[in-house]
Design a protein around this motif. Structure first.
Motif, PDB file in Angstrom:
ATOM      1  N   SER A   8     -20.487  48.337  -2.919  1.00 57.17           N
ATOM      2  CA  SER A   8     -19.027  48.491  -2.821  1.00 57.17           C
ATOM      3  C   SER A   8     -18.322  47.201  -2.422  1.00 57.17           C
ATOM      4  O   SER A   8     -17.138  47.222  -2.111  1.00 57.17           O
ATOM      5  N   LEU A   9     -19.079  46.068  -2.439  1.00 55.46           N
ATOM      6  CA  LEU A   9     -18.434  44.819  -1.994  1.00 55.46           C
ATOM      7  C   LEU A   9     -18.609  43.757  -3.078  1.00 55.46           C
ATOM      8  O   LEU A   9     -19.619  43.048  -3.095  1.00 55.46           O
ATOM      9  N   PRO A  10     -17.684  43.652  -4.014  1.00 58.51           N
ATOM     10  CA  PRO A  10     -17.830  42.693  -5.115  1.00 58.51           C
ATOM     11  C   PRO A  10     -17.979  41.267  -4.599  1.00 58.51           C
ATOM     12  O   PRO A  10     -17.315  40.869  -3.650  1.00 58.51           O
ATOM     13  N   THR A  11     -18.855  40.504  -5.251  1.00 60.33           N
ATOM     14  CA  THR A  11     -19.066  39.109  -4.873  1.00 60.33           C
ATOM     15  C   THR A  11     -17.820  38.295  -5.180  1.00 60.33           C
ATOM     16  O   THR A  11     -17.218  38.465  -6.238  1.00 60.33           O
ATOM     17  N   PRO A  12     -17.401  37.420  -4.256  1.00 62.60           N
ATOM     18  CA  PRO A  12     -16.242  36.570  -4.545  1.00 62.60           C
ATOM     19  C   PRO A  12     -16.476  35.709  -5.787  1.00 62.60           C
ATOM     20  O   PRO A  12     -17.600  35.373  -6.125  1.00 62.60           O
ATOM     21  N   ARG A  13     -15.360  35.381  -6.428  1.00 61.89           N
ATOM     22  CA  ARG A  13     -15.391  34.463  -7.569  1.00 61.89           C
ATOM     23  C   ARG A  13     -14.551  33.242  -7.210  1.00 61.89           C
ATOM     24  O   ARG A  13     -13.500  33.374  -6.589  1.00 61.89           O
ATOM     25  N   PHE A  14     -15.001  32.064  -7.600  1.00 64.98           N
ATOM     26  CA  PHE A  14     -14.325  30.829  -7.218  1.00 64.98           C
ATOM     27  C   PHE A  14     -13.764  30.148  -8.462  1.00 64.98           C
ATOM     28  O   PHE A  14     -14.492  29.898  -9.415  1.00 64.98           O
ATOM     29  N   GLU A  15     -12.452  29.884  -8.411  1.00 66.47           N
ATOM     30  CA  GLU A  15     -11.809  29.182  -9.522  1.00 66.47           C
ATOM     31  C   GLU A  15     -11.524  27.747  -9.069  1.00 66.47           C
ATOM     32  O   GLU A  15     -10.663  27.518  -8.248  1.00 66.47           O
ATOM     33  N   GLY A  16     -12.281  26.776  -9.558  1.00 67.80           N
ATOM     34  CA  GLY A  16     -12.066  25.397  -9.119  1.00 67.80           C
ATOM     35  C   GLY A  16     -12.713  25.163  -7.766  1.00 67.80           C
ATOM     36  O   GLY A  16     -13.008  26.093  -7.027  1.00 67.80           O
ATOM     37  N   ASP A  17     -12.932  23.889  -7.449  1.00 70.48           N
ATOM     38  CA  ASP A  17     -13.582  23.480  -6.195  1.00 70.48           C
ATOM     39  C   ASP A  17     -14.836  24.321  -5.958  1.00 70.48           C
ATOM     40  O   ASP A  17     -14.949  25.052  -4.960  1.00 70.48           O
ATOM     41  N   ALA A  18     -15.727  24.265  -6.925  1.00 66.68           N
ATOM     42  CA  ALA A  18     -16.922  25.110  -6.891  1.00 66.68           C
ATOM     43  C   ALA A  18     -17.743  24.869  -5.627  1.00 66.68           C
ATOM     44  O   ALA A  18     -18.087  23.728  -5.317  1.00 66.68           O
ATOM     45  N   PRO A  19     -18.078  25.923  -4.883  1.00 64.63           N
ATOM     46  CA  PRO A  19     -18.941  25.743  -3.721  1.00 64.63           C
ATOM     47  C   PRO A  19     -20.326  25.267  -4.142  1.00 64.63           C
ATOM     48  O   PRO A  19     -20.804  25.598  -5.228  1.00 64.63           O
ATOM     49  N   ARG A  20     -20.917  24.480  -3.271  1.00 62.56           N
ATOM     50  CA  ARG A  20     -22.266  23.955  -3.497  1.00 62.56           C
ATOM     51  C   ARG A  20     -23.219  24.694  -2.578  1.00 62.56           C
ATOM     52  O   ARG A  20     -23.025  24.653  -1.345  1.00 62.56           O
ATOM     53  N   LEU A  21     -24.208  25.353  -3.148  1.00 65.33           N
ATOM     54  CA  LEU A  21     -25.176  26.094  -2.347  1.00 65.33           C
ATOM     55  C   LEU A  21     -26.569  25.489  -2.485  1.00 65.33           C
ATOM     56  O   LEU A  21     -26.966  25.067  -3.581  1.00 65.33           O
ATOM     57  N   LEU A  22     -27.287  25.465  -1.391  1.00 63.21           N
ATOM     58  CA  LEU A  22     -28.683  25.050  -1.409  1.00 63.21           C
ATOM     59  C   LEU A  22     -29.555  26.289  -1.233  1.00 63.21           C
ATOM     60  O   LEU A  22     -29.391  27.037  -0.269  1.00 63.21           O
ATOM     61  N   ILE A  23     -30.437  26.491  -2.181  1.00 63.91           N
ATOM     62  CA  ILE A  23     -31.417  27.569  -2.088  1.00 63.91           C
ATOM     63  C   ILE A  23     -32.679  26.979  -1.488  1.00 63.91           C
ATOM     64  O   ILE A  23     -33.244  26.012  -2.028  1.00 63.91           O
ATOM     65  N   VAL A  24     -33.108  27.527  -0.353  1.00 66.84           N
ATOM     66  CA  VAL A  24     -34.341  27.075   0.288  1.00 66.84           C
ATOM     67  C   VAL A  24     -35.360  28.199   0.130  1.00 66.84           C
ATOM     68  O   VAL A  24     -35.179  29.287   0.679  1.00 66.84           O
ATOM     69  N   VAL A  25     -36.380  27.959  -0.666  1.00 65.81           N
ATOM     70  CA  VAL A  25     -37.333  29.015  -0.981  1.00 65.81           C
ATOM     71  C   VAL A  25     -38.735  28.650  -0.504  1.00 65.81           C
ATOM     72  O   VAL A  25     -39.182  27.504  -0.629  1.00 65.81           O
ATOM     73  N   ALA A  26     -39.405  29.644   0.068  1.00 71.44           N
ATOM     74  CA  ALA A  26     -40.802  29.499   0.463  1.00 71.44           C
ATOM     75  C   ALA A  26     -41.652  30.250  -0.566  1.00 71.44           C
ATOM     76  O   ALA A  26     -41.723  31.484  -0.528  1.00 71.44           O
ATOM     77  N   ASN A 136     -33.118  43.217  -6.655  1.00 73.39           N
ATOM     78  CA  ASN A 136     -32.474  41.895  -6.760  1.00 73.39           C
ATOM     79  C   ASN A 136     -32.042  41.333  -5.399  1.00 73.39           C
ATOM     80  O   ASN A 136     -30.898  40.931  -5.200  1.00 73.39           O
ATOM     81  N   LYS A 137     -32.971  41.281  -4.480  1.00 79.84           N
ATOM     82  CA  LYS A 137     -32.635  40.795  -3.133  1.00 79.84           C
ATOM     83  C   LYS A 137     -32.277  39.315  -3.140  1.00 79.84           C
ATOM     84  O   LYS A 137     -31.547  38.835  -2.278  1.00 79.84           O
ATOM     85  N   GLY A 138     -32.784  38.587  -4.115  1.00 83.29           N
ATOM     86  CA  GLY A 138     -32.401  37.175  -4.222  1.00 83.29           C
ATOM     87  C   GLY A 138     -30.938  37.042  -4.576  1.00 83.29           C
ATOM     88  O   GLY A 138     -30.207  36.249  -3.973  1.00 83.29           O
ATOM     89  N   GLY A 139     -30.488  37.852  -5.516  1.00 89.14           N
ATOM     90  CA  GLY A 139     -29.074  37.854  -5.870  1.00 89.14           C
ATOM     91  C   GLY A 139     -28.211  38.349  -4.726  1.00 89.14           C
ATOM     92  O   GLY A 139     -27.138  37.824  -4.465  1.00 89.14           O
ATOM     93  N   GLY A 140     -28.724  39.334  -3.998  1.00 88.81           N
ATOM     94  CA  GLY A 140     -27.972  39.850  -2.865  1.00 88.81           C
ATOM     95  C   GLY A 140     -27.807  38.820  -1.767  1.00 88.81           C
ATOM     96  O   GLY A 140     -26.754  38.720  -1.140  1.00 88.81           O
ATOM     97  N   ALA A 141     -28.871  38.023  -1.529  1.00 96.82           N
ATOM     98  CA  ALA A 141     -28.766  36.972  -0.504  1.00 96.82           C
ATOM     99  C   ALA A 141     -27.769  35.903  -0.924  1.00 96.82           C
ATOM    100  O   ALA A 141     -26.995  35.399  -0.111  1.00 96.82           O
ATOM    101  N   ALA A 142     -27.776  35.579  -2.211  1.00 91.00           N
ATOM    102  CA  ALA A 142     -26.797  34.606  -2.706  1.00 91.00           C
ATOM    103  C   ALA A 142     -25.388  35.159  -2.572  1.00 91.00           C
ATOM    104  O   ALA A 142     -24.464  34.446  -2.160  1.00 91.00           O
ATOM    105  N   ALA A 143     -25.210  36.436  -2.861  1.00 91.57           N
ATOM    106  CA  ALA A 143     -23.892  37.066  -2.726  1.00 91.57           C
ATOM    107  C   ALA A 143     -23.410  37.005  -1.279  1.00 91.57           C
ATOM    108  O   ALA A 143     -22.243  36.722  -1.005  1.00 91.57           O
TER     109      ALA A 143
END
Ligand SMILES: Nc1c(NC[C@H](O)[C@H](O)[C@H](O)CO)[nH]c(=O)[nH]c1=O
Ligand SMILES: CC(=O)[C@@H](O)COP(=O)(O)O
Length: 167
Positions: A8-26, A136-143
């Motif tokens: 019930s909580l849609p992921t935000p969408r960014f228009e311009g000034d794209a956020p930069r995310l680092l995925i740290v995976v083990a 899809n817990k990876g997608g959920g963590a990114a969200a």
């Protein structure tokens, strides 16, 4: 829906000034890790953000890697991914508890982090949570990280800060 931290909580969408995310995976369990990275990539790209992915040996190293990258001040948020499967000893408890607590503390100190480190009893449980078409817990963590980035931008910053971020 795949990737949603909550249905019930849609992921935000960014228009311009794209956020930069680092995925740290083990990639302690490579196939599981690859599926979760794929889910995180898809969620981040759909939101109009960008990503970089680095690998560390195990879940216990993920928080330290995030701290290192956070202090470099090059990313708006972080996605922690990994898989911890119970073995014969109590080491499982250490790995799960210490990695999750460290990630939470980094969040309280100012890092926007989504925690996708699976803590499961067996590989079947891990697979059900890693597959993009599944939980899809990876997608959920990114969200989750994207939500915190949007919140940070909405509230802006002030001279009163809790936590630490190098000037
Ligand atoms: N058993 C699992 C580990 N153990 C390794 C630790 O995370 C750490 O790398 C080691 O203790 C050296 O500091 N890591 C996982 O990610 N998953 C496991 O199931
Ligand atoms: C989660 C762990 O650290 C675990 O996989 C290690 O296995 P064991 O407890 O049998 O040494």
């Amino acid at each position: 829906m795949a990737g949603q931290a909550h249905e019930s909580l849609p992921t935000p969408r960014f228009e311009g000034d794209a956020p930069r995310l680092l995925i740290v995976v083990a990639p302690y369990y490579r196939d599981i890790a690859d599926q979760m990275v794929a889910g995180a990539h898809a969620e981040i790209e759909a939101a109009g953000a960008t990503h970089q992915t680095i690998e560390v040996p195990g879940a216990l190293e993920v928080p330290t890697a995030i701290r290192i990258a956070f202090n470099a001040d090059k990313f708006d948020g972080f996605v922690a991914l990994g898989c911890v499967i119970r073995g014969e000893t109590t080491h499982y408890d250490t790995v799960c508890n210490d990695s999750s607590r460290a990630i939470t503390l980094l969040g309280l100190q100012g890092a926007c982090i989504g925690n996708g480190i699976l803590t499961v009893e067996n590989m079947d449980q891990a697979q059900a949570r890693a597959e993009v078409a599944g939980q899809n817990k990876g997608g959920g963590a990114a969200a989750a990280a994207l939500h915190l980035i949007a919140l940070t931008r909405a509230f802006g910053s002030s001279s009163k800060k809790v936590g630490f971020r190098p000037e």
